[in-house]
Design an enzyme around this catalytic site. Structure first.
Site, PDB file in Angstrom:
ATOM      1  CG  ASP A  42      -0.130  -0.461   2.163  1.00  0.00           C
ATOM      2  OD1 ASP A  42       0.785   0.210   2.434  1.00  0.00           O
ATOM      3  OD2 ASP A  42      -0.534  -0.657   2.944  1.00  0.00           O
ATOM      4  NE  ARG A  56      -0.854   3.422   4.567  1.00  0.00           N
ATOM      5  CZ  ARG A  56      -1.827   2.724   4.334  1.00  0.00           C
ATOM      6  NH1 ARG A  56      -2.530   2.370   2.786  1.00  0.00           N
ATOM      7  NH2 ARG A  56      -2.316   1.483   5.388  1.00  0.00           N
ATOM      8  CG  ASP A  61      -3.551  -1.978   6.801  1.00  0.00           C
ATOM      9  OD1 ASP A  61      -2.563  -1.026   6.317  1.00  0.00           O
ATOM     10  OD2 ASP A  61      -3.662  -2.617   7.626  1.00  0.00           O
ATOM     11  CB  THR A  62      -1.538  -4.251   1.915  1.00  0.00           C
ATOM     12  OG1 THR A  62       0.190  -3.577   2.583  1.00  0.00           O
ATOM     13  CG2 THR A  62      -2.387  -4.417   0.690  1.00  0.00           C
ATOM     14  CD  GLU A  64       2.466  -2.905   8.518  1.00  0.00           C
ATOM     15  OE1 GLU A  64       3.925  -2.617   7.803  1.00  0.00           O
ATOM     16  OE2 GLU A  64       2.183  -1.708   8.732  1.00  0.00           O
ATOM     17  NE  ARG A 107       3.284   6.988   5.245  1.00  0.00           N
ATOM     18  CZ  ARG A 107       2.176   5.951   5.808  1.00  0.00           C
ATOM     19  NH1 ARG A 107       2.773   4.673   5.624  1.00  0.00           N
ATOM     20  NH2 ARG A 107       1.471   6.079   6.245  1.00  0.00           N
TER      21      ARG A 107
END
Length: 242
Positions: A42, A56, A61-62, A64, A107
């Site tokens: 992401d 970002r 959300d993916t 980590e 970001r």
């Protein structure tokens, strides 16, 4: 008379400056960019206005891949590889929403497209990302992404293969590979225990805890979890706005 003219000139100049600093015109326009690096599922780096900046992805959300405290999570590499595959498959452009353009980590926040197709929607539909990082008013495609997420849930693909792997707290590595998801659509939006207070250390070194009721909760990636506000305060964290 000269003083009045000077004051009027300063007023209009300062006014123009303020408008330029907060204005977000043509936010549905897609801006062509050059991607210099795919960091994970992401996050990417691009050339924007002559500088290399980190982007970002909004509203997703993916897992980590190299988190300082969470380490590598299941399907993190898969999400990164799929993101890279999509990014390298065509021409990349970004689109801003109407809210803040940068997060607390400096970001750039944006929707990402390859040949006009949403990368976020593709990642979510493939089951390699969950709808998260929701920070109003940057919610233009929230309904669209939630529909894609529902399809992934029903198909039990990717992060939705195992019950309680994807939660509103992030990803629970201990649940991956354990109990397969039920045939009914998962209801992963709730924490599996009462320790749902997020402790985050921002770029200024401030320790702040976030409650589920806080507007910043979804977009916050925790360094620590707490079961009560007192636990968070004992560890040196303060509440949002305190």
């Amino acid at each position: 008379m000269k003083l009045k003219v000077m004051l009027l000139a300063l007023f209009f100049l300062s006014g123009c400056g303020m408008v330029e600093s907060i204005d977000t015109p043509n936010t549905t326009d897609q801006i062509d960019v050059e991607v210099t690096q795919v960091i994970d599922g992401d996050t990417i780096k691009i050339m924007y206005e002559g500088q290399e900046v980190t982007v970002r992805y909004l509203l997703m959300d993916t897992p980590e891949t190299n988190h300082p405290s969470l380490g590598e999570q299941p399907l993190g590499k898969d999400a990164t590889e799929e993101n890279k595959r999509i990014i390298e498959s065509g021409d990349v452009s970004i689109e801003f929403d109407v809210g803040d353009r940068f997060d607390d980590y400096d970001r750039l926040l944006a929707y990402i497209y390859v040949d006009g197709e949403s990368v976020q929607e593709q990642m979510i539909r493939a089951g390699l990302a969950r709808v998260a990082y929701v920070f109003p008013p940057n919610t233009r495609y929230l309904d669209q992404f939630e529909q894609a997420e529902q399809i992934a849930k029903e198909n039990r693909v990717g992060i939705w293969q195992y019950e309680n792997y994807s939660t509103n707290r992030g990803f629970n590595a201990e649940a991956y590979g354990q109990k397969p998801a039920a045939n009914t659509s998962p209801t992963s939006g709730q924490p599996t225990d009462a320790c749902d207070i997020k402790g985050n250390i921002n770029r200024n070194g401030n320790k702040i805890y976030h409650l589920p009721s806080d507007s910043s909760y979804e977009q916050t990636n925790p360094e620590e979890w707490f079961c009560s506000e007192q636990d968070a305060r004992d560890a040196g964290f303060r509440g949002v706005g305190q």
